[in-house]
Design a protein around this motif. Sequence first.
Motif, PDB file in Angstrom:
ATOM      1  N   GLU A 201       0.814  -1.219   0.000  1.00 24.00           N
ATOM      2  CA  GLU A 201       0.000   0.000   0.000  1.00 24.00           C
ATOM      3  C   GLU A 201       0.846   1.267   0.000  1.00 24.00           C
ATOM      4  O   GLU A 201       0.341   2.341  -0.301  1.00 24.00           O
ATOM      5  N   ARG A 202       2.098   1.147   0.367  1.00 24.45           N
ATOM      6  CA  ARG A 202       2.948   2.326   0.499  1.00 24.45           C
ATOM      7  C   ARG A 202       3.792   2.518  -0.751  1.00 24.45           C
ATOM      8  O   ARG A 202       4.091   1.575  -1.476  1.00 24.45           O
ATOM      9  N   SER A 203       4.202   3.753  -0.953  1.00 21.86           N
ATOM     10  CA  SER A 203       5.069   4.022  -2.091  1.00 21.86           C
ATOM     11  C   SER A 203       6.460   3.452  -1.810  1.00 21.86           C
ATOM     12  O   SER A 203       6.861   3.304  -0.654  1.00 21.86           O
ATOM     13  N   ARG A 204       7.170   3.139  -2.867  1.00 18.67           N
ATOM     14  CA  ARG A 204       8.509   2.562  -2.707  1.00 18.67           C
ATOM     15  C   ARG A 204       9.434   3.534  -1.980  1.00 18.67           C
ATOM     16  O   ARG A 204      10.277   3.124  -1.189  1.00 18.67           O
ATOM     17  N   SER A 205       9.266   4.817  -2.255  1.00 15.64           N
ATOM     18  CA  SER A 205      10.152   5.793  -1.621  1.00 15.64           C
ATOM     19  C   SER A 205       9.929   5.849  -0.114  1.00 15.64           C
ATOM     20  O   SER A 205      10.881   5.979   0.659  1.00 15.64           O
ATOM     21  N   SER A 206       8.670   5.722   0.325  1.00  9.53           N
ATOM     22  CA  SER A 206       8.417   5.754   1.767  1.00  9.53           C
ATOM     23  C   SER A 206       8.937   4.494   2.443  1.00  9.53           C
ATOM     24  O   SER A 206       9.435   4.546   3.568  1.00  9.53           O
ATOM     25  N   VAL A 207       8.857   3.362   1.751  1.00  6.40           N
ATOM     26  CA  VAL A 207       9.387   2.115   2.310  1.00  6.40           C
ATOM     27  C   VAL A 207      10.901   2.211   2.456  1.00  6.40           C
ATOM     28  O   VAL A 207      11.473   1.803   3.468  1.00  6.40           O
ATOM     29  N   ARG A 208      11.565   2.779   1.450  1.00  7.55           N
ATOM     30  CA  ARG A 208      13.016   2.959   1.528  1.00  7.55           C
ATOM     31  C   ARG A 208      13.390   3.924   2.646  1.00  7.55           C
ATOM     32  O   ARG A 208      14.363   3.707   3.372  1.00  7.55           O
ATOM     33  N   ARG A 209      12.613   4.979   2.797  1.00  9.30           N
ATOM     34  CA  ARG A 209      12.896   5.966   3.844  1.00  9.30           C
ATOM     35  C   ARG A 209      12.760   5.343   5.231  1.00  9.30           C
ATOM     36  O   ARG A 209      13.550   5.620   6.134  1.00  9.30           O
TER      37      ARG A 209
END
Length: 64
Positions: A35-43
């Motif tokens: 459900e989350r964007s890849r950038s938020s998961v990486r952050r």
Amino acid sequence: MPKNKTNSGAKKRFRVTGSGKIMHKRAHQTHKFEERSRSSVRRLSNDAEVSSADRKSIKKLLGK
């Protein structure tokens, strides 16, 4: 005078870097990553530094 014991919960959650910063893992990293964007998961995967207001009490728990 007896030695201070390290708080066992704190030693699992925090680590001290070589320069003396106290780092912790970020929250919201268990499930529902689709459900989350890849950038938020990486952050979220990066460790964060503990705030200055909490630094003194965490150092005491870690026995530093």
